[in-house]
Design a protein around this motif. Structure first.
Motif: not given
Ligand SMILES: [Zn+2]
Length: 309
Positions: A59, A87-89
């Motif tokens: 991340d 995690k929405n990325q």
């Protein structure tokens, strides 16, 4: 509901839950901001989509950085879903640390989503050379691979040790010598003390010496890599662990393999005697696939060493 119908219903549900269990893809936390998908230590199957290896997720402030990309588009989509579930990325980069199918055949998918692909130059060379051969071997085992396109690195790293910072996270891509495949490298995260070893380390299962593996430089690479003050080892295969287990299940094995086979080759003992005298190494017998790989490893290492005498 008659009895037979009820039986069929229950049996059907059991099959569905078994199938979904077998196909569950998820990641575990290794350290702050670092995750790993730990694949099964079985062979590649249609259900595991060739993901019988480990993959890393880092991340960063720019988005996700993946350590390896899985075996083809279907596997890559599973990895993408795992990352976005944490995690929405976006996935901004993929770093290949090897050239075996399940380390890089998902590159094309991630590249089309906008990720930049990184790899050490010798891995890139091996990938390009072995692409067709890998597809031929894999398609019968993982039909979902059909149609996969070859995509090698956008950023080809030239040095044996390369420092990168992506989205504020410091990383080092290091090459210590040819191992399971020519060009195998490792990704070291000095701040988190996490080491992604790729196929230099196998845990829980016996490592495999292929015709293109080099057990001598593999052993040397392991010893050099061993200097890193790593607290978390994410092996190429097997559970996330530490140096103690890595030494016991890979380092000690490689050392013994090279020492014993060198002694046999220097005596020109012959491959049959070299293998039969060493077929029983009780300290490694607990490893999955010992029976199918150990003698093969002795055989290939002996022949390689004898040819170099
Ligand atoms: Zn592998």
């Amino acid at each position: 509901m008659n009895k037979l119908y009820r039986y069929l219903l229950v049996a059907g549900l059991a099959v569905i839950s078994f199938a979904s269990q077998a196909m569950e893809f998820s990641a575990q936390k290794v350290a702050d901001g670092v995750y790993a998908y730990v694949g099964p230590i079985t062979d590649r199957t249609p259900e595991n989509l060739g993901l019988n290896n480990n993959i890393g997720f880092i991340d960063t402030a720019d988005g996700w950085v993946l350590v390896d990309s899985g075996a083809g588009d279907a596997a890559a989509k599973k990895l993408e879903a795992i990352a976005k579930g944490i995690k929405n990325q976006p996935i901004v980069a993929v770093i290949n640390i090897g050239s075996q199918d399940h380390r890089w055949l998902g590159n094309d998918y991630f590249s089309k989503q906008g990720a930049k692909i990184y790899a050490f130059k010798k891995s890139v060379k091996t990938q390009a050379k072995m692409f067709n051969q890998q597809l031929d071997r894999l398609l019968p085992k993982v039909p979902a691979l059909k149609g996969v396109q070859m995509k090698t690195a956008d950023v080809v790293l030239e040095e044996a040790s390369n420092s990168l910072t992506i989205g504020g996270v410091e990383m080092q891509l290091n090459y210590y010598g040819d191992a399971h495949f020519p060009g195998d490298s490792v990704l070291w995260l000095p701040q988190q003390k996490v080491l992604f070893t790729g196929d230099i380390v196998y845990l829980d299962r016996m490592l495999g010496v292929h015709p293109w593996s080099n057990p001598v430089t593999w052993n040397e690479a392991y010893q050099q890599m061993r200097q890193l003050p790593s607290e978390y080892i994410v092996p190429g295969h097997g559970k996330v662990s530490d140096w103690k287990q890595a030494d016991a299940e890979t380092g000690d094995y490689l050392k013994k393999l090279v020492e014993k086979m060198t002694a046999q080759a220097e005596d020109f003992a012959g491959v049959n005697s070299a293998v039969s005298e060493n077929s029983d190494w009780p300290e490694f017998k607990h490893l999955e696939h010992y029976d199918s790989w150990h003698k093969q490893n002795l055989n290939r290492t002996y022949l390689k060493l004898e040819a170099s005498m």
